[in-house]
Design a protein around this motif. Structure first.
Motif, PDB file in Angstrom:
ATOM      1  N   ALA A 187       0.973   3.958  -3.019  1.00 31.88           N
ATOM      2  CA  ALA A 187       0.690   5.376  -2.779  1.00 31.88           C
ATOM      3  C   ALA A 187       1.870   6.245  -3.203  1.00 31.88           C
ATOM      4  CB  ALA A 187       0.362   5.600  -1.306  1.00 31.88           C
ATOM      5  N   SER A 188       3.080   5.780  -2.959  1.00 32.29           N
ATOM      6  CA  SER A 188       4.271   6.534  -3.372  1.00 32.29           C
ATOM      7  C   SER A 188       4.355   6.629  -4.890  1.00 32.29           C
ATOM      8  CB  SER A 188       5.540   5.864  -2.839  1.00 32.29           C
ATOM      9  OG  SER A 188       5.527   5.822  -1.437  1.00 32.29           O
ATOM     10  N   THR A 228       0.826  -1.203   0.000  1.00 35.04           N
ATOM     11  CA  THR A 228       0.000   0.000   0.000  1.00 35.04           C
ATOM     12  C   THR A 228       0.865   1.259   0.000  1.00 35.04           C
ATOM     13  OG1 THR A 228      -1.698  -1.198   1.225  1.00 35.04           O
ATOM     14  CG2 THR A 228      -1.849   1.197   1.217  1.00 35.04           C
TER      15      THR A 228
END
Length: 105
Positions: free
Chosen positions: A10-11, A6
């Motif tokens: 997201a990065s 996750t």
């Protein structure tokens, strides 16, 4: 999905959005509607953050506790044009008083 997956996802999304900001032609961002939206976006995001933090538990359910009272006092103080430091102190004192009186989640 694991926590690390996750975080990596997201990065990657954040990086792609950052790169997209450089790739988008400048003429697309010059319009009055886009300028109006981008000037209001931080206010909307901050308001949403305050609402989520003040009116939900860690499980995501709605709750009215000392935080809601503190937000109400802060809104009144801001409406009366109090300085920011006074607003923060009033909200903190209200939350502390309500918790001392037993009105906590």
């Amino acid at each position: 999905m694991s926590l690390w997956l996750t975080v990596l996802l997201a990065s990657a999304i954040a990086f792609a959005l950052k790169v997209a900001g450089y790739v988008v032609p400048h003429t697309w961002l010059d319009g009055p509607r886009i300028a109006r939206m981008t000037s209001m976006l931080p206010v909307a995001l901050l308001a949403a953050l305050v609402a989520v933090q003040a009116f939900t538990t860690s499980g995501g359910s709605f709750v009215l506790d000392a935080r809601a009272g503190a937000v109400a006092v802060a809104v009144v103080a801001l409406a009366l044009r109090a300085p920011f430091l006074v607003v923060v102190v009033l909200a903190a004192a209200t939350a502390a008083a309500l918790r001392a009186l037993g009105w906590a989640a």
